[in-house]
Write an enzyme that holds these catalytic residues in place. Structure first.
Site, short mmCIF file in Angstrom:
data_model
loop_
_atom_site.label_atom_id
_atom_site.label_comp_id
_atom_site.label_asym_id
_atom_site.label_seq_id
_atom_site.Cartn_x
_atom_site.Cartn_y
_atom_site.Cartn_z
N ASN A 12 31.54 111.54 20.48
CA ASN A 12 31.36 110.55 19.27
C ASN A 12 30.94 109.20 19.70
O ASN A 12 31.42 108.49 20.33
CB ASN A 12 32.93 110.19 18.54
CG ASN A 12 32.81 109.29 17.51
OD1 ASN A 12 31.52 108.96 17.17
ND2 ASN A 12 33.91 108.82 17.11
N LYS A 14 29.96 106.85 18.05
CA LYS A 14 30.38 105.74 17.34
C LYS A 14 28.96 104.72 17.13
O LYS A 14 27.79 105.31 17.20
CB LYS A 14 31.31 104.91 17.94
CG LYS A 14 32.66 105.66 18.60
CD LYS A 14 33.72 104.61 18.66
CE LYS A 14 34.72 105.62 19.26
NZ LYS A 14 36.09 104.98 19.32
N HIS A 98 37.60 109.71 10.54
CA HIS A 98 37.96 109.05 11.73
C HIS A 98 38.74 107.72 11.32
O HIS A 98 38.67 107.27 10.48
CB HIS A 98 36.73 108.65 12.45
CG HIS A 98 36.91 108.18 14.03
ND1 HIS A 98 37.38 107.12 14.25
CD2 HIS A 98 36.66 109.06 14.98
CE1 HIS A 98 37.45 106.79 15.59
NE2 HIS A 98 37.21 108.11 16.14
N GLU A 100 38.90 105.10 12.39
CA GLU A 100 38.08 103.65 12.18
C GLU A 100 37.50 103.69 10.88
O GLU A 100 37.34 102.53 10.35
CB GLU A 100 37.01 103.64 13.43
CG GLU A 100 37.46 103.42 14.55
CD GLU A 100 36.58 103.72 15.78
OE1 GLU A 100 35.42 104.05 15.54
OE2 GLU A 100 37.04 103.81 16.81
N GLU A 170 43.94 112.52 16.72
CA GLU A 170 43.85 111.40 17.29
C GLU A 170 44.76 110.10 17.03
O GLU A 170 44.73 109.55 16.10
CB GLU A 170 42.46 110.84 16.83
CG GLU A 170 41.17 111.75 17.26
CD GLU A 170 39.99 111.12 17.19
OE1 GLU A 170 39.42 111.22 18.46
OE2 GLU A 170 39.57 110.23 16.40
N GLY A 176 40.34 104.51 22.30
CA GLY A 176 39.56 103.35 22.97
C GLY A 176 40.61 102.15 23.57
O GLY A 176 40.13 101.04 23.90
N SER A 215 41.02 108.13 24.51
CA SER A 215 41.03 107.80 25.65
C SER A 215 41.13 109.09 26.81
O SER A 215 41.59 109.06 27.78
CB SER A 215 42.21 106.97 26.13
OG SER A 215 41.90 105.81 25.33
C1 PEP Z 1 37.27 108.52 19.20
O1 PEP Z 1 36.22 107.87 18.95
O2 PEP Z 1 37.46 109.32 18.61
C2 PEP Z 1 38.02 108.50 20.42
C3 PEP Z 1 38.77 109.11 20.84
O3 PEP Z 1 37.33 107.20 21.35
P1 PEP Z 1 37.82 107.09 22.97
O4 PEP Z 1 37.71 108.48 23.51
O5 PEP Z 1 37.17 106.02 23.33
O6 PEP Z 1 39.40 106.63 22.77
#
Ligand code: PEP
Length: 252
Positions: A12, A14, A98, A100, A170, A176, A215
């Site tokens: 992803n 983003k 997601h 976000e 998640e 992040g 992460s």
């Molecule tokens: C994500 O954007 O779904 C995500 C898990 O980000 P990161 O791997 O940067 O934590």
């Protein structure tokens, strides 16, 4: 015990990148593809780079995905992108819900479920994200939150719809932040999600892929993906680095 599902790793991006960086990222990933033996790979760039990435992925085994879609059909919805448009450019997957989008754009469980249904109507495979906030985990509400998010999709689409869908667990506190859930912490929630689905349809629960996201990096992917109910990863930051993304994909 039945055989484990095929690992799916989706990057992803983003809201990151440029024409140049998108091209060099895809070129680099394509050049290292021989390292990835069995993992299914997908890349979800920002909408505006979908045509570029689609052209570059043609003839490869890497699938294309989007990060969001409108729940509406094409029409007077300024700034939105409709499911048939994603299909038109060869998307296989689309991320819905997601954290976000839930946190910054007010997406509710009901809206996420509508987007899930709209995606499937167009033949897209939704990757539906669920996960609790840190304060929810600390208050002992992790299962309650994840169950509510999963149930919204189950009641809108039915358990059988999960045959053509992917779930991404998640935990918001791990996205992040550099704080990854331990393999045991993640496994516990993945098993909980699978059991919740099994209450409705045991066969679908056994088949549906549940990715972990938060992460994931080149150093922790292998032990996460080795857990019995973890079927790959949704990768943010590490998906922007050729070497790291390839290492994560090769860990499947
Ligand atoms: C994500 O954007 O779904 C995500 C898990 O980000 P990161 O791997 O940067 O934590």
């Amino acid at each position: 015990m039945s055989q484990k599902r095929r690992i799916l790793v989706a990057g992803n991006w983003k809201m990151n990148g440029s024409k140049e960086s998108a091209k060099s990222l895809i070129e680099g990933i394509k050049a290292g593809l021989d390292r990835v033996k069995t993992t299914e790979m997908a890349i979800c760039p920002p909408f505006i780079y979908i045509p570029t990435v689609a052209a570059m992925l043609e003839g490869t085994t890497i699938a294309l995905g989007a990060q969001n879609l409108a729940k509406e059909d094409p029409g007077a919805f300024t700034g939105e992108v409709a499911a048939p448009m994603l299909k038109d450019f060869g998307c296989t997957y689309v991320i819905v819900g997601h954290s976000e989008r839930r946190a910054y754009y007010g997406e509710t469980d009901a809206l996420v479920a509508q987007k899930f249904v709209r995606a499937q109507q167009e033949g897209l495979v939704p990757i539906v994200c669920v996960g609790e906030l840190l304060e929810e985990r600390e208050a002992g509400k992790m299962e309650q939150v994840v169950a509510r998010q999963i149930d919204a999709v189950l009641s809108a689409a039915g358990a059988s719809a999960l045959e053509n869908a992917v779930i991404a667990y998640e935990p918001v506190w791990a996205i992040g932040t550099g704080k990854t859930a331990t393999p045991d912490q993640a496994q516990e929630v993945h098993a909980f999600i699978r059991a919740r689905i099994a209450d409705k349809d045991a066969g679908i629960a056994e088949k549906v892929r549940i990715q972990y996201g938060g992460s994931v990096n080149a150093g922790n992917a292998a032990e996460l993906f080795a857990m019995p109910d973890i079927d790959g990863g949704l990768i943010g930051g590490a998906a922007l680095k050729i070497e790291d993304f390839l290492t994560i994909c090769a860990a499947g």
